[in-house]
Design a protein around this motif. Structure first.
Motif, mmCIF file in Angstrom:
data_model
loop_
_atom_site.group_PDB
_atom_site.id
_atom_site.type_symbol
_atom_site.label_atom_id
_atom_site.label_comp_id
_atom_site.label_asym_id
_atom_site.label_seq_id
_atom_site.Cartn_x
_atom_site.Cartn_y
_atom_site.Cartn_z
ATOM 1 N N THR A 126 9.583 -11.661 -114.242
ATOM 2 C CA THR A 126 10.421 -10.897 -115.165
ATOM 3 C C THR A 126 10.658 -11.684 -116.449
ATOM 4 O O THR A 126 10.557 -11.134 -117.557
ATOM 5 C CB THR A 126 11.754 -10.556 -114.485
ATOM 6 N N ASP A 153 17.363 -7.113 -113.967
ATOM 7 C CA ASP A 153 16.568 -6.995 -115.192
ATOM 8 C C ASP A 153 15.075 -6.890 -114.912
ATOM 9 O O ASP A 153 14.272 -6.747 -115.836
ATOM 10 C CB ASP A 153 16.838 -8.175 -116.132
ATOM 11 N N ARG A 155 11.627 -5.090 -113.909
ATOM 12 C CA ARG A 155 11.046 -3.745 -113.942
ATOM 13 C C ARG A 155 10.176 -3.610 -112.694
ATOM 14 O O ARG A 155 9.060 -4.105 -112.648
ATOM 15 C CB ARG A 155 10.211 -3.550 -115.206
ATOM 16 N N ASN A 183 16.459 0.074 -112.459
ATOM 17 C CA ASN A 183 15.301 -0.727 -112.846
ATOM 18 C C ASN A 183 14.068 -0.450 -112.003
ATOM 19 O O ASN A 183 13.087 -1.199 -112.050
ATOM 20 C CB ASN A 183 15.637 -2.229 -112.777
#
Length: 264
Positions: A126, A153, A155, A183
């Motif tokens: 990430t 955070d 994806r 997310n």
């Protein structure tokens, strides 16, 4: 249209142990071999883009896929293999590397998704600007939801709708938990083998849970050809989705999720 899940491989360079010696897919597949769906099937005239996804657990394959991306403008991005349990300090300096896929040793075990080493790898990927594709079975989906909460955070992209055979209770429970994590996006891929009623049921459930803005289409070519042509996969998926969802599912979600990384 962006097809967010396409595989290619050259058997003169890759061994691909998951393809047995007599497997019907044990031959080379290149991007020029990819059949183009008809405009009527896609309802999306114009140039097509593809996301190339790893087929081999080998970081050298990433270099091969990026080389293809460098000469083929249709390649919108590459999701390559890197070991999330030992994530590298340096990645290829290429913005077309947009994601990583490193399936757990047991795709049915939810605990492996939140193993500390795996969580560290997801955090490192990430931080490097990569999306993380997850190849799982329904029983592991609850672990993916815990991972999404642990790394908010990140994806995360659930490949193949979590590989359901039908909208079973464990699949629905896992998908419901994942839908609560903003997310997470889901690929409508790996569905060629499903009967029409089962496909309709799982697509309806996914659309209700995630909305079109968190769904993206992937043909899973050439694996899909074991059950259906690529055009047939596109046609069946398109027919199940309201026209108002097509921009998201067939392009927008993939563009938002697999965005180019910032490189040196």
């Amino acid at each position: 249209m962006i097809d967010a899940h396409v595989h290619i491989w050259d058997l003169s360079e890759r061994t691909l142990p998951w393809l047995g010696p007599h497997h019907p897919l044990r031959r080379t597949f290149t991007l020029p071999d990819l059949p183009v769906p008809t405009i009527a099937a896609t309802r999306a005239p114009g140039p097509e883009g593809v996301v190339l996804v790893q087929a081999d657990a080998d970081p050298i394959e990433v270099i091969d896929l990026l080389r293809v991306a460098g000469r083929e403008p249709s390649v919108a991005g590459v999701v390559g293999w890197f070991d999330l349990l030992d994530f590298p300090d340096r990645l290829p300096d290429d913005p077309r590397l947009v994601g990583v896929r490193s399936p757990p040793a047991d795709q049915t075990d939810p605990a492996l998704l939140t193993d500390p080493a795996h969580v560290r790898g997801v955090r490192a990927a990430t931080a490097a600007g990569l999306a993380i594709d997850l190849l799982l079975r329904p029983s592991a989906l609850i672990g993916a939801a815990r991972l999404a909460a642990a790394v908010p955070d990140a994806r995360l992209v659930l490949d193949h709708l979590g590989n359901p055979t039908a909208p079973t209770p464990d699949w629905l429970a896992g998908m419901t938990a994942l839908a609560e994590c903003p997310n997470v996006t889901v690929k409508l891929s790996g569905t060629a083998h499903l009967a029409n009623d089962d496909l309709s049921a799982v697509v309806d459930a996914a659309l209700e849970l995630f909305g079109s803005e968190r769904l993206m289409f992937g043909s899973d070519w050439p694996v899909c050809t074991l059950s259906a042509s690529r055009s047939e996969v596109v046609r069946r998926t398109t027919a199940l989705l309201p026209p108002a969802t097509h921009n998201d599912v067939f392009s927008g979600t993939a563009q938002r999720t697999y965005r180019p990384r910032e490189t040196a």
